[in-house]
Design an enzyme around this catalytic site. Structure first.
Site: not given
Ligand code: DX5
Ligand code: ZN
Length: 221
Positions: A9, A34, A36, A38, A68, A70, A139, A177
């Protein structure tokens, strides 16, 4: 079951050197990236969008990019990510009014589709759309931040999702994840996951190759 994939990630990467970080982690043996996204609305944090995905492609990244989402709503941003070079686009069912339409839109744009389940979100959203899903992402933390601890109830949920996938006969990846590290990746695999997101466990260490090699050794046992 398909091969195990390690998906760093980039949320935990050094954003000031993102292109270099992604190249380095892929050279260290990662399989997919990956990514992310947000929006400070669906989750309490704000990250990166399609421009950054496109910039990674322009930087020469050819590995699959696993976006991903969010964000809420999702439909507006899906075409932008498809255009920007996303390979997978996954979203949370709570963030779409019409999950069948969103899944179909992702596939129509040539990407692989997926649904993401928060720790407290039931799997029943899958019931009528399994034929439109290429990836189920569970998750194992509440989304928004890297570096949180793995929530153990995710293991049972993985077993349930694995059974749903196997019973369906569809070719669906099962991704996990949140809080994944060398110490717990084996039991996560044993519970049914085949795709492993890890942010801080990889980018928090100086030697990415060593962490990924250690993860693969755990997965091989
Ligand atoms: C959280 C993200 C994850 C996060 C995982 O909202 O979707 O992808 O980056 O990070 P670690 O592996 O540090 O928990
Ligand atoms: Zn993620």
């Amino acid at each position: 079951m398909a091969d195990n994939l390690i998906a760093p990630s980039i949320l935990s990467a050094d954003f000031a050197r993102l292109g270099e970080e992604v190249v380095n982690v892929l050279n260290a043996g990662a399989d997919i990236v990956h990514f992310d996204v947000m929006d400070n609305h669906f989750v309490p944090n704000l990250t990166i969008g399609p421009l950054v995905c496109e910039a990674l492609r322009k930087h020469g990244v050819t590995a699959p990019i696993d976006v991903h989402l969010m964000v809420e709503p999702v439909d507006r941003i899906i075409p932008d990510f498809a255009q920007a070079g996303a390979s997978y686009i996954t979203f949370h069912p709570e963030a779409s009014r019409h999950i069948d339409r969103s899944l179909q839109m992702i596939r129509d744009l040539g990407c692989k589709s997926g649904l993401v389940f928060n720790p407290g979100t039931p799997l029943h959203y899958l019931e009528h759309v399994l034929d439109k899903v290429d990836m189920i992402l569970l998750m194992s933390v509440n989304p928004g931040f890297g570096g949180q601890s793995f929530i153990p109830s995710a293991l049972d949920k993985l077993r349930q999702a694995r059974k749903i996938i196997d019973d369906s006969g569809f070719d669906i990846r099962l991704e996990i994840d949140g809080g994944v590290n060398v110490g717990n990746i084996r039991e996560i695999k044993e519970a049914g996951a085949d795709t492993f997101v890890a942010g801080s466990a990889i980018f928090g260490k100086p030697d990415y190759k060593k962490v990924i090699d250690d993860m693969r050794a755990e997965l091989a046992n």
